[in-house]
Design a protein around this motif. Sequence first.
Motif, PDB file in Angstrom:
ATOM      1  N   SER A 192       0.966  -1.102  -0.072  1.00 42.41           N
ATOM      2  CA  SER A 192       0.037  -0.112  -0.168  1.00 42.41           C
ATOM      3  C   SER A 192       0.909   1.210   0.251  1.00 42.41           C
ATOM      4  CB  SER A 192      -1.049  -0.108   1.215  1.00 42.41           C
ATOM      5  OG  SER A 192      -1.988   0.888   0.843  1.00 42.41           O
ATOM      6  N   GLY A 193       0.237   2.479   0.319  1.00 41.16           N
ATOM      7  CA  GLY A 193       0.781   3.700   0.299  1.00 41.16           C
ATOM      8  C   GLY A 193       1.458   4.364   1.267  1.00 41.16           C
ATOM      9  N   GLY A 194       1.072   3.668   2.399  1.00 43.73           N
ATOM     10  CA  GLY A 194       1.646   4.219   3.814  1.00 43.73           C
ATOM     11  C   GLY A 194       0.835   5.484   4.325  1.00 43.73           C
ATOM     12  N   ALA A 195      -0.287   5.574   3.716  1.00 38.75           N
ATOM     13  CA  ALA A 195      -1.389   6.699   4.165  1.00 38.75           C
ATOM     14  C   ALA A 195      -1.944   6.630   5.354  1.00 38.75           C
ATOM     15  CB  ALA A 195      -2.159   7.141   2.797  1.00 38.75           C
ATOM     16  N   TYR A 196      -2.631   7.849   5.846  1.00 42.42           N
ATOM     17  CA  TYR A 196      -3.628   7.457   6.844  1.00 42.42           C
ATOM     18  C   TYR A 196      -5.056   6.810   6.199  1.00 42.42           C
ATOM     19  CZ  TYR A 196      -0.910  11.496   9.168  1.00 42.42           C
ATOM     20  OH  TYR A 196      -0.063  12.064   9.551  1.00 42.42           O
ATOM     21  N   GLY A 197      -5.724   6.348   7.358  1.00 43.17           N
ATOM     22  CA  GLY A 197      -6.792   5.586   6.785  1.00 43.17           C
ATOM     23  C   GLY A 197      -6.588   4.011   6.271  1.00 43.17           C
ATOM     24  N   ILE A 198      -7.261   3.682   5.230  1.00 51.73           N
ATOM     25  CA  ILE A 198      -7.033   2.180   4.806  1.00 51.73           C
ATOM     26  C   ILE A 198      -5.864   1.716   4.783  1.00 51.73           C
ATOM     27  CG2 ILE A 198      -7.720   0.655   2.961  1.00 51.73           C
ATOM     28  CD1 ILE A 198      -9.969   1.648   4.747  1.00 51.73           C
ATOM     29  N   ASP A 199      -4.985   2.753   4.112  1.00 47.22           N
ATOM     30  CA  ASP A 199      -3.532   2.221   3.623  1.00 47.22           C
ATOM     31  C   ASP A 199      -2.860   1.869   4.938  1.00 47.22           C
ATOM     32  OD1 ASP A 199      -4.252   3.341   1.227  1.00 47.22           O
ATOM     33  OD2 ASP A 199      -2.317   4.079   0.866  1.00 47.22           O
ATOM     34  N   GLY A 200      -2.702   2.681   5.925  1.00 43.34           N
ATOM     35  CA  GLY A 200      -2.081   2.433   7.202  1.00 43.34           C
ATOM     36  C   GLY A 200      -2.645   1.313   7.914  1.00 43.34           C
ATOM     37  N   HIS A 201      -3.880   1.160   7.799  1.00 42.34           N
ATOM     38  CA  HIS A 201      -4.579  -0.116   8.967  1.00 42.34           C
ATOM     39  C   HIS A 201      -4.296  -1.516   8.047  1.00 42.34           C
ATOM     40  CE1 HIS A 201      -7.181  -1.849  11.668  1.00 42.34           C
ATOM     41  NE2 HIS A 201      -7.888  -2.362  10.920  1.00 42.34           N
ATOM     42  N   ALA A 202      -3.923  -1.264   6.717  1.00 44.99           N
ATOM     43  CA  ALA A 202      -3.723  -2.533   5.958  1.00 44.99           C
ATOM     44  C   ALA A 202      -2.165  -2.978   6.374  1.00 44.99           C
ATOM     45  CB  ALA A 202      -3.829  -2.419   4.307  1.00 44.99           C
ATOM     46  N   HIS A 203      -1.414  -2.037   6.622  1.00 39.30           N
ATOM     47  CA  HIS A 203       0.098  -2.147   6.723  1.00 39.30           C
ATOM     48  C   HIS A 203       0.069  -2.707   8.160  1.00 39.30           C
ATOM     49  CE1 HIS A 203       1.914  -0.617   3.222  1.00 39.30           C
ATOM     50  NE2 HIS A 203       1.433   0.662   3.687  1.00 39.30           N
ATOM     51  N   ARG A 204      -0.716  -2.245   9.330  1.00 34.13           N
ATOM     52  CA  ARG A 204      -0.701  -2.686  10.463  1.00 34.13           C
ATOM     53  C   ARG A 204      -1.063  -3.960  10.699  1.00 34.13           C
ATOM     54  NH1 ARG A 204      -2.881   2.775  11.300  1.00 34.13           N
ATOM     55  NH2 ARG A 204      -1.179   4.200  12.316  1.00 34.13           N
ATOM     56  N   VAL A 205      -2.363  -4.343  10.244  1.00 34.10           N
ATOM     57  CA  VAL A 205      -2.905  -5.651  10.114  1.00 34.10           C
ATOM     58  C   VAL A 205      -1.833  -6.616   9.797  1.00 34.10           C
ATOM     59  CG1 VAL A 205      -4.638  -7.269   9.461  1.00 34.10           C
ATOM     60  CG2 VAL A 205      -5.248  -4.733  10.209  1.00 34.10           C
ATOM     61  N   ALA A 206      -1.197  -6.318   8.620  1.00 29.77           N
ATOM     62  CA  ALA A 206      -0.226  -7.247   7.660  1.00 29.77           C
ATOM     63  C   ALA A 206       1.035  -7.522   8.878  1.00 29.77           C
ATOM     64  CB  ALA A 206       0.093  -6.756   6.306  1.00 29.77           C
ATOM     65  N   LEU A 207       1.553  -6.319   9.272  1.00 35.05           N
ATOM     66  CA  LEU A 207       2.680  -6.541  10.171  1.00 35.05           C
ATOM     67  C   LEU A 207       2.196  -7.600  11.446  1.00 35.05           C
ATOM     68  CD1 LEU A 207       3.912  -2.835  10.443  1.00 35.05           C
ATOM     69  CD2 LEU A 207       5.365  -4.817   9.473  1.00 35.05           C
ATOM     70  N   GLU A 208       1.070  -7.556  12.025  1.00 36.50           N
ATOM     71  CA  GLU A 208       0.787  -8.125  12.989  1.00 36.50           C
ATOM     72  C   GLU A 208       0.545  -9.636  12.877  1.00 36.50           C
ATOM     73  OE1 GLU A 208      -2.803  -8.292  16.580  1.00 36.50           O
ATOM     74  OE2 GLU A 208      -2.432  -6.608  15.354  1.00 36.50           O
ATOM     75  N   ALA A 209      -0.387  -9.762  11.573  1.00 36.96           N
ATOM     76  CA  ALA A 209      -0.842 -11.202  11.358  1.00 36.96           C
ATOM     77  C   ALA A 209       0.275 -12.046  10.654  1.00 36.96           C
ATOM     78  CB  ALA A 209      -2.000 -11.194  10.243  1.00 36.96           C
ATOM     79  N   GLY A 210       1.214 -11.311   9.750  1.00 35.81           N
ATOM     80  CA  GLY A 210       2.139 -11.792   9.096  1.00 35.81           C
ATOM     81  C   GLY A 210       3.425 -12.079   9.722  1.00 35.81           C
ATOM     82  N   HIS A 211       3.521 -11.324  10.914  1.00 34.24           N
ATOM     83  CA  HIS A 211       4.926 -10.983  11.934  1.00 34.24           C
ATOM     84  C   HIS A 211       6.008 -10.986  10.911  1.00 34.24           C
ATOM     85  CE1 HIS A 211       2.447 -13.268  14.858  1.00 34.24           C
ATOM     86  NE2 HIS A 211       2.080 -13.920  14.070  1.00 34.24           N
ATOM     87  N   GLY A 212       5.665  -9.960   9.934  1.00 33.88           N
ATOM     88  CA  GLY A 212       7.178  -9.592   9.161  1.00 33.88           C
ATOM     89  C   GLY A 212       7.351 -10.553   8.023  1.00 33.88           C
ATOM     90  N   ARG A 213       6.934 -11.840   8.022  1.00 38.66           N
ATOM     91  CA  ARG A 213       6.997 -12.618   6.896  1.00 38.66           C
ATOM     92  C   ARG A 213       5.737 -13.297   6.447  1.00 38.66           C
ATOM     93  NH1 ARG A 213      11.070 -10.543   7.745  1.00 38.66           N
ATOM     94  NH2 ARG A 213      12.897 -11.345   8.120  1.00 38.66           N
ATOM     95  N   PRO A 214       5.364 -12.900   5.228  1.00 29.99           N
ATOM     96  CA  PRO A 214       6.138 -11.992   4.093  1.00 29.99           C
ATOM     97  C   PRO A 214       6.248 -10.443   4.599  1.00 29.99           C
ATOM     98  CG  PRO A 214       4.144 -12.526   3.268  1.00 29.99           C
ATOM     99  CD  PRO A 214       4.177 -13.179   4.451  1.00 29.99           C
ATOM    100  N   PRO A 215       7.064  -9.673   4.104  1.00 30.59           N
ATOM    101  CA  PRO A 215       6.951  -8.338   4.627  1.00 30.59           C
ATOM    102  C   PRO A 215       5.868  -7.724   4.013  1.00 30.59           C
ATOM    103  CG  PRO A 215       8.650  -8.522   2.812  1.00 30.59           C
ATOM    104  CD  PRO A 215       7.931 -10.006   3.161  1.00 30.59           C
ATOM    105  N   THR A 216       5.311  -6.662   4.613  1.00 37.21           N
ATOM    106  CA  THR A 216       4.777  -5.705   3.990  1.00 37.21           C
ATOM    107  C   THR A 216       5.339  -4.473   3.169  1.00 37.21           C
ATOM    108  OG1 THR A 216       2.526  -4.185   4.266  1.00 37.21           O
ATOM    109  CG2 THR A 216       4.397  -4.229   6.026  1.00 37.21           C
ATOM    110  N   VAL A 217       4.859  -3.983   2.166  1.00 39.49           N
ATOM    111  CA  VAL A 217       5.573  -3.062   1.421  1.00 39.49           C
ATOM    112  C   VAL A 217       4.855  -1.702   1.396  1.00 39.49           C
ATOM    113  CG1 VAL A 217       6.657  -2.645  -0.907  1.00 39.49           C
ATOM    114  CG2 VAL A 217       6.559  -5.058  -0.346  1.00 39.49           C
ATOM    115  N   ALA A 218       5.574  -0.633   1.597  1.00 35.11           N
ATOM    116  CA  ALA A 218       5.012   0.882   1.301  1.00 35.11           C
ATOM    117  C   ALA A 218       5.826   1.406   0.044  1.00 35.11           C
ATOM    118  CB  ALA A 218       5.086   1.437   2.694  1.00 35.11           C
TER     119      ALA A 218
END
Length: 455
Positions: A192-218
Amino acid sequence: MTPNPTTRPLAGLDAPTAASDRPRHRDSVRLARAALTRLIEPGDETALTVIDVLGAEHALVVLTGRCRPTGEEEDALAEACGAGGDSWRRRFAAGLRRWGTRSTTLAPERDLVAMHRLGGGLLVPEDAAWPSCLDDLGHRRPIALWTRGPGVLPEQARTLAVVGSREATPYGRAVTGQVVAPLAAEGVTVLSGGAYGIDGHAHRVALEAGHGRPPTVAVLAGGLDRFYPAGHEDLLRAVMDQGLLLSEMPPGASPTRHRFLHRNRLIAGLAAGVLVVEARWRSGAQNTASHALGLGRELGVVPGPITSPSSAGCHRLLRDTPARLVTDVDGVRELLGAGGSCGPLPAAHGPAGTPSSPSAHAAAPAGGRQARPEDALSEQELLVFDALPVRAHATLDRLTVAAGMPVPMLLPVLQRLARAGLAEERDRRWRREPRAAARRAGSAGAATEESTMKG
């Protein structure tokens, strides 16, 4: 700033030595492409044609005016852009005046060293790790990608782009979590694009659920030496530590509306599918969706309440494009499965049937919605509008560098903006007209106001 000790460059350059603080491996192509990312604005088709035809090293010499193309090269360039010789020469002459405003400021070795100090690097099309899916962009392919983080670019077939409204509602956040969490746990990379709102929430959920593997990309619209938006610094640091930050802009480059819109093509190009969770009627998420359709990427759209302005753009996409209706995680799995044979379509069209372009999101709203004056700007006018400061008046010399445009080209554009009530002159110095600035102020600040980009 001390770089994270776990980060490593992606681009193949060795880290600078402690004694000289300079890259050991002097790759002339990499240096040329690093310089070109600072010389050229995204979307400059004349310059990109020169790079495609002549190669990065020779193109840099030509674009900075140190040598002229030969007759054979001019013929090849005219043919590549579908123009006659005289038309091409006029375009090239105008380009030389644009590029000349920045040609004396190029310092690619400094930029490479600066990024290495931050634990990053530069990925170029000549690298084995270059994502071939970006070649679907044709001449709009980025010159290079600046990187920060320990991750590698994931396989396109396992990458989902998630975009949406900056003003995300509880409904939008809930849907994003329900879709992203199981996919990240299954090994899908969320981009995603790292922005406020949906972008940021998608990154946060991916970091928590994926434990960094695979990485999330901004994918960001400015230089990676600073985190934008500033309110997401902690989030973007987490993405950088566990995944990857990308940008086609060099260190120090400011995010602008023009660059946000061009950044969206990279988000669409790197993924097998794009999911729009929430989008207002006029939004950057719709711009990303338009790029996805033009590239032949699968596009999924989540419907919302018909009374919610944050879903008006989603309903517009579902009505006017071949987007898939997505209501659960299985729908996204189908989206990614169908995206395995991605490729560019012969013609790209935006949500309302207009050609896909960086300003496609600015089509005149229907249903009585009132567009802002700046929404109707041409790309050239948008570059100058983005370059105008909000408070102090800037000299023409400063504006020529910021906009990448010589004074003879700059002045007529400034005058058009002034007539439209978007620019103000005082003693041959210019700034954004206060009322225009006030329309863009409200969160992160005028020229880089991301709310206009992300819904």
